[in-house]
Every structure is written in structure tokens, then in C-alpha cells.
Design a protein around this motif. Sequence first.
Motif, PDB file in Angstrom:
ATOM      1  N   LYS A 311      59.647 -39.761 -45.697  1.00  0.00           N
ATOM      2  CA  LYS A 311      59.825 -38.385 -45.915  1.00  0.00           C
ATOM      3  C   LYS A 311      61.257 -38.201 -46.154  1.00  0.00           C
ATOM      4  O   LYS A 311      61.554 -37.499 -47.108  1.00  0.00           O
ATOM      5  N   PHE A 314      61.355 -38.936 -50.070  1.00  0.00           N
ATOM      6  CA  PHE A 314      60.800 -38.007 -51.054  1.00  0.00           C
ATOM      7  C   PHE A 314      61.648 -36.732 -50.732  1.00  0.00           C
ATOM      8  O   PHE A 314      61.437 -35.797 -51.897  1.00  0.00           O
ATOM      9  N   THR A 315      62.299 -36.609 -49.596  1.00  0.00           N
ATOM     10  CA  THR A 315      63.060 -35.405 -49.580  1.00  0.00           C
ATOM     11  C   THR A 315      64.179 -35.557 -50.641  1.00  0.00           C
ATOM     12  O   THR A 315      64.624 -34.440 -51.158  1.00  0.00           O
ATOM     13  N   ILE A 321      59.704 -28.636 -49.262  1.00  0.00           N
ATOM     14  CA  ILE A 321      58.941 -29.268 -48.172  1.00  0.00           C
ATOM     15  C   ILE A 321      57.548 -29.097 -48.191  1.00  0.00           C
ATOM     16  O   ILE A 321      56.763 -29.903 -48.047  1.00  0.00           O
ATOM     17  N   LEU A 322      57.100 -27.964 -48.624  1.00  0.00           N
ATOM     18  CA  LEU A 322      55.644 -27.726 -48.842  1.00  0.00           C
ATOM     19  C   LEU A 322      55.302 -28.547 -49.695  1.00  0.00           C
ATOM     20  O   LEU A 322      53.833 -28.931 -49.613  1.00  0.00           O
ATOM     21  N   LEU A 324      56.007 -31.330 -50.866  1.00  0.00           N
ATOM     22  CA  LEU A 324      56.028 -32.494 -50.341  1.00  0.00           C
ATOM     23  C   LEU A 324      55.005 -32.908 -49.550  1.00  0.00           C
ATOM     24  O   LEU A 324      54.340 -34.021 -49.403  1.00  0.00           O
ATOM     25  N   SER A 325      54.787 -31.938 -48.605  1.00  0.00           N
ATOM     26  CA  SER A 325      53.831 -31.949 -47.521  1.00  0.00           C
ATOM     27  C   SER A 325      52.463 -31.907 -48.130  1.00  0.00           C
ATOM     28  O   SER A 325      51.618 -32.940 -47.747  1.00  0.00           O
ATOM     29  N   HIS A 326      52.421 -31.345 -49.199  1.00  0.00           N
ATOM     30  CA  HIS A 326      50.720 -31.402 -49.995  1.00  0.00           C
ATOM     31  C   HIS A 326      50.885 -32.681 -50.688  1.00  0.00           C
ATOM     32  O   HIS A 326      49.585 -33.220 -50.802  1.00  0.00           O
ATOM     33  N   TRP A 328      52.073 -35.387 -49.806  1.00  0.00           N
ATOM     34  CA  TRP A 328      51.699 -36.452 -48.777  1.00  0.00           C
ATOM     35  C   TRP A 328      50.144 -36.426 -48.388  1.00  0.00           C
ATOM     36  O   TRP A 328      49.564 -37.418 -47.937  1.00  0.00           O
ATOM     37  N   GLU A 329      49.961 -35.249 -48.085  1.00  0.00           N
ATOM     38  CA  GLU A 329      48.441 -35.056 -47.676  1.00  0.00           C
ATOM     39  C   GLU A 329      47.111 -35.688 -48.941  1.00  0.00           C
ATOM     40  O   GLU A 329      46.378 -36.174 -48.435  1.00  0.00           O
ATOM     41  N   LEU A 360      50.416 -29.450 -58.708  1.00  0.00           N
ATOM     42  CA  LEU A 360      49.933 -30.513 -57.968  1.00  0.00           C
ATOM     43  C   LEU A 360      48.290 -30.323 -57.780  1.00  0.00           C
ATOM     44  O   LEU A 360      47.936 -29.149 -57.589  1.00  0.00           O
ATOM     45  N   GLU A 362      44.524 -30.207 -56.454  1.00  0.00           N
ATOM     46  CA  GLU A 362      43.928 -30.133 -55.250  1.00  0.00           C
ATOM     47  C   GLU A 362      43.452 -31.483 -54.481  1.00  0.00           C
ATOM     48  O   GLU A 362      43.628 -31.473 -53.243  1.00  0.00           O
TER      49      GLU A 362
END
Lengths: 769, 135
Positions: A311, A314-315, A321-322, A324-326, A328-329, A360, A362
Amino acid sequence: MEGLTLSEAEQRYYCDLFSYCDTESTKKVASNGRVLELFRAAQLPNDVVMQIMELCGATRLGYFGRSQFYIALKLVAVAQSGLPLRVESLNTVKDLPLPRFVMSKNEQESRHTALYSSDADNPASYSGVIPPPPGRIQVKKGSVSHDAVQQRTSADQQESTSPVVSPQQSPPTSPHTWRKHNRHPSGGNNERPLAGPGPFWAPFSEAQPGSSASSDPIWSGHSPPPHQENWVSFADTPPTSALLAMHPASVQDQTTVRTVASAATTNEIRRQSSSYDDPWKITDEQRQYYVNQFKTIQPDLNGFIPGSAAKEFFTKSKLPILELSHIWELSDFDKDGALTLDEFCAAFHLVVARKNGYDLPEKLPESLMPKLIDLEDSTVGEQTGEVGYSSSPAEAPPSKSPSMPSLNQTWPELNQSSEDTAIVHPVPIRMTPSKIHMQEMELKRTGSDHANPTSPLLVKPPDLPEENKMSSSVKFTSGNTVTDGYSSSDSYASDPEQIGSTVTRQRSHSGTSPDNTAPPPPPPRPHPSHSRSSSLDMNRSFSVTPGQQQAGVVAYPPAVPPRPQPSQGAGPHVHRPVDAEGLIAHTSTSPQQIPEQPNFADFSQFEAFAVSGVNKEEEDEIETHSEVLQVEKPSDSASSLRVAKADGRVEDKAPANVPTSAGKGTTPLAPPPKPIRRRLKSEDELRPEAEEHTQKTGVIAAVLASQPSIPRSVGKDKKAIQASIRRNKETNTVLARLNSELQQQLKDVLEERISLEVQLEQLRPFSHL
Amino acid sequence: MSKFPKMNYPLYIRSIPTENELKFHYTVHTSLDVVDEKISAMGKALVDQRELYLGLLYPTEDYKVYGYVTNSKVKFVMVVDSSNTALRDNEIRSMFRKLHNSYTDIMCNPFYNPGDRINSRAFDNMVNSMMMQVC
């Protein structure tokens, strides 16, 4: 002169030219020779060149400093566009095309010029701008590229034509080759801190939203300079030092240069990667870069990067963050909160792509899927979409990911490990192939036999009695029947094994406990009994010992039955322990049916006489009990019984059984019990019941077989009839008792099953998590 | 369906096609009381998967409310139309289980701070697919 303002494109162009001319690596002065060469390439008359040189002040200074050089270049452009050379024209002339220099060294260089050339004119070949080795321009470029970065966007328009141009000169793949070519000079450098070419390239990416094959999504969505700045800052962190390990000197120096260089490098790398049609493919350079980055966080390449470290890393990319969160998922393939090397590379690649403006996906693209090897290390192989990778769910699925393929693959193992008790699910599966086998067996056997055997398969139930008679007469009057019985038993033996194997296979697939796959099929054992029984049947077929059979019938449940029965009873007895395993129980029934066929043959004989009465009685009892047992001679009763049995069965077995039973209903007596017995045997708990059933059927068969002897003794008809009636009644009572017992067992089994299912439900979530 | 963390503010609300959001908001909030009541009733029950599933909380006004609480006291509330009689208990349980799984997946994301609204696309997709399945 000093107030020279250059457009972005010009800036870059001049930069390159200057670097080209900077043969002495002085970074300050363009060697006169080169400059002159360049000017000559400008195809300007000499006096114009002289004028230019004078104007730019080089003659005064005696050398071409950078500013002079730039001025000179600008004047060249002015001159080439036909404008009078004036000092004022330097700044006043807007939209001045870039100076063109004709010097084609090679095709690629000409491509360079083409790419660099301005809108209007095309095959201007420019040779000079071969990106020099990094070292030379690095520092300079650093200072320059910042401006270039700022002005990059403005160059879009100009650069947009270059891709159009390049194809003209060379095949559309020229950008590819161009890129490759560009790679060559700096081939030795992994992270080419070519800040110079970097900015140059950036507009290309913007300019080619999709024009040619080279235009990659990464290019199309080139992020505006701020992103690059962000990237720069991102790269500014210590991890970047690894990036520039190749150029330690520059690394330790100006951080800005380094960051920009790294930015440029990454840009280049990105672009290079984007040269392939698959926008998500990671090139070698990129991969190397990512691996290096990975190493900085986690020295062990086979290890994981914990979520927090990732985290932080990549931050730095300054993505929201959204996103990055995606990312990550998408990239955390196994949902374990940590990144393996492949996952990390995928995530990094996605970050890079996103920074370039590429949206990104899906789902994780195929090229970014973690490799199988990593999957083995990870807790679960996962794929929501692509199935190709999930071939290695090596570990049990402790992961919580709802990965379908992994689940599919691990499910059998999981189920096998977690389900130790027999699950009734496999029952229907087993039934059908075995049924098919049985039918095939029947066909084989009947085919090997006379016409009669075939008829059982084809004949309708109503014809059963006749068929039975015929078959019995045919079968048993001749020694063939015995052999047939043997052969059939043999084939049966093989079939049960096959059936067993298929069943076990199916069971393993269906996830039943591994125990069920273990038990060896008991087919061999029945043989002797079969032989004995058949021979005995043969022996006793007409001489019969009704008394024996009677005794046998009476003594059936508890004691050792008389000799004829032992062959049949022994079979079941023998089978019982074997069937304790469960699976093959039904197969044991099948061999048993062989001896019964002779019995049935006897039955048929008897049938003609008093069987009907017996059968009716049995039917009634059986119907009342709605249990398995049937010695149903009458096809209707048989079918109805079967149906009743089906109803009484577990639901999932019913469909399997009914059709099978219906299909086989025509076979004379033997087949009808088979499905039933099989159904019974498929359940472990019911195995003993099935055994009893078989025994009972065997007994019944024996009883019935004995009965045919009656008609022969004409003189004793009445007695015989009475005896047979008595026997039948006894048989009926026995059967009724067995029925009730079996019913009870069935209930118990069902209860167990329900409890097991409940347990499974409880356990299942933990397996997923 | 919606989910609430400890502090009982919704982390995520998604409604089936009827899109009667406000009403569902209200329903869900009221159902929280029932959930809390059940939780306290359970006392220090072992954290068993079965007990995580609270079952039918409150049948009323042509819809039913189902509850589910995780080990970390995150509550899932599902409101279903009563006309949808095809929904069996097992199906509800499995749906909650899937929700729980997806929620843990989200939790694993280091970029996700517990207590934030849930913006995961994967989670959305899962929830949508589940709802489509039901309706």
C-alpha cells in the motif's frame, strides 16, 4: 536573441539536435564540425548558413553554445520556411516548422526525422537525432526535459502528424522498429534514463490515440505532465535508486534528473510495452523493473509483499485510493492480502497503465495473471474469469476467494478430506453407468446366448412370464445356461469391476469420501457361489428339494440355510463384509443375479403353475411395504413395485432408478431385482439391507425355483400346491419382516444423511475462508 | 441489502430493482434494532457460522428482513420482497455467505480502511449478480 522562446516540439527537437552535435560530450558546446554538417544538411545556401551563424552569435563566441545552437536551429527553420532571417523573426514567427535536415543515415533515422518533422512536410529525413548514450545527455536532459514536459502538450498537434508520416516512409510498424532502434543505443541500459527522448516520445503517445498499430492504449491516454510529475515523485522514493542502479553516478546526483530520467525510462518502457498488440503485456524491461522494485521491498523473490508495504509503495504513485483499491482487487489473485512477485508485477503494470490514462479493466487481463508457479505458493489459484490458470490449486482452499476454477478443482479434494462418511449423492451417478453396464452385460450375455436373452431386454413386461419361461427353458434345459451363467457371471465380474471403477471415479469426482474408492470389487467371490449355485440350481432344478428350499427359506434370515441356499446365501454373506465398504455392493448383487437367473428360470417354470399366486401375494406384500423386494414376475407388478421403490427411495435415486428399472424391466426377473438391489446397495447403510434383499431375493428365487419342480409331479399336485402355498406364505412373512427392517434402516440412513449435510454446511464456509 | 459496521452506519447499500431506496434505508435501520437485540440475546455464544446467520428478523409489510452478523460485528441486512416466495432459507444463507466472503476479500485490500464506504467494483458485481439471481 536571448529571449528565444521555443515551442515544446522545438525545444525537444533542438535538444536532440544539440545532443547529436555534442560529440565531445561537453554538454555545452556543439562541435563545429557537427553543426556545420547539420547546417549543410539543412539544405540551405551557404550564405544563409553564414548568416545564421552570425545571427546566433556563434561567430562571436567562436563556438556553438546551447543557446546559440538553438537560435541557429530556429533560424534554420525560418530560413527553410522562406522567411527572411531576422533576429526578430526568432520570436515573432509562430508556428514555425521545425528545421529540416536531410541526412539519411539509415531508414530508422529517417523515421526519426519523419517523426520529428513538422506537420506539413514529410519525408524530411532527419538523421541527427539518434539518442546518444544516456550518460551524455542525462544531466542536460534533466534540465531541459522539465521544460519539455511542460510544453509537451502543445507539441501534440505537431506530433500528431508524425505518425502519419512515418508509415509513409516505412511499414506501419515503423514505430515499433523505431522504438526498437531507440532501444538499441541504450540497449545496455535497463532503465534508460533518457529523459530527452522521453519527453519526445510522450507526445507521440498522446498523438496516436489509435492511428496505427503502434498506437497503444498506453500512448493514447498519456497522462498529462502532472501525472508524470507524480510518477516522478513516485519514482523519487528510494525504490527508484534500484531503477537507476545502472547509472550510479547520475543517481546520486541531481534527484530531479534522476526522477525525470526514471520517469522517462518508465515512459519509454511503457511505450515499448505498448508496442505490442496486447496492451497489458509486460515487456522484459518492465518486468525487470518491476522485479527490481519488488526486491527493494521484499528481497526474496518467492516471498510475499505484505499488504501494508504494498500500500505504501503504490500510494506513492499518487493514484486515487479508489483506483489503487481496485488495482489491488484485480492483482491480488489469491486474495491473501499479500502480493507475490507476479501479483506485484501485475499491480505495478496496472498502476503504470493507469497513470498513462488507460482505464483499469474490470477483470485481470490474461497477460497479467499470476503464473502457475506462483499459484502453487499461494493459497488458492483463482480466476473469476479466465480459467486457464487455475490448474494448480495445490493447497487446500483455505483462501476465501470465490474462485470458481480453484473451487472446482479443489472441491473433490476438499470433499474427500472433509467428508468421511458416505454421501448418498453419488448414488444416482453410480447407478446409471452401472445400469448401462448392466444392460450391456445383459446384451452381451443375452447376445452370447440364444435369442431369448436378447428378448428380455426387448420384451415388454407383459411378456415377461413367457420370456421367462422361454429363457428358463432354454437356459436351463441346456448346459449352456450354466455356462452362460458362468460367462455372464464372469462378464459380470468384469463389469462390476468396471462399474466399480467408474463408480469410484465418479464418486471421486462427485466428491465422496475417499474411502469409497478403496474397496475392491467383490466380483470374484460370487463366482464360486455362482457356479455352485448355478450348478446346484441346475442340479436341483428339477429334482428339487422343496423341503430344502423351504428350510432354506425359513432359515434364511438367521441360520445357515441348506445347501442350495448357501450357494446363494453364502454369496450374500460373502458379499456382506466386502460390501461393508459400500460401493460395490450393487455389483455384488449383479453376480448374484446370475444364479438367480437360473432360479428365475425355475421361477418361470413355476410361474406357469402357481407362481402367479405367489407373486400376487408377494406383490401385495411388497406393495404394502413399498419396499424393494420383488420377485415380480408380473411385469406390471414389477414395474409398479419399482416405481414404488423409486418413490420410497431417496429422490435423487429415483430418477436414475426408474428409467433404469423401466429399461431393464423386461429382463426376466433377474433385472428387476438388480436395479432395486443396486439402489439399496448404493447406500452404505443399506448395504446389509441390500444383502438381505439379495438374500431374500435369492431365497425367493430359490423358493420359486424349487417350485417349478412341483408341476412335474403331477400326482402330487395338490400337496405340492399346498406346500408351495405354505412356502410362499412363509416367504412372504420373511419378506415382510425384512421389509420393515429395511424401512427402518432407510429412515436411519436418511437421518444420518441429513445430519451429515448439516455438518457439511457448517464446515463448508470454513473451507472457503 | 446493506451492511453496517459496529457503529451502525451503513457501509454499503444496494437495492434490487425496485429502487425504493429511502424506504429500504428506513427498513434497514429499524432492523438494526432487531439485530442488536438478537446479538445481545445470543450472549457470548460461540462464534458459530450458524449463529452468525440471524435468520428472518422481521416479516412485515410484504417484505422480509434477514440478518447476518460477522465475527467482527459487521452486520448484513437483507430485505426481500415477500412475494418472492422462492427464496428458501438455504439460499439466503448462501447469499450471506457469499457476502461475507466478498467482504473479507475487500478487507484484505490494504487500500481499504475499515469503516470506509465500500467502493469495490468486484463487490458491486457480486452483489448485483446475486440480486439478479434472486429477482
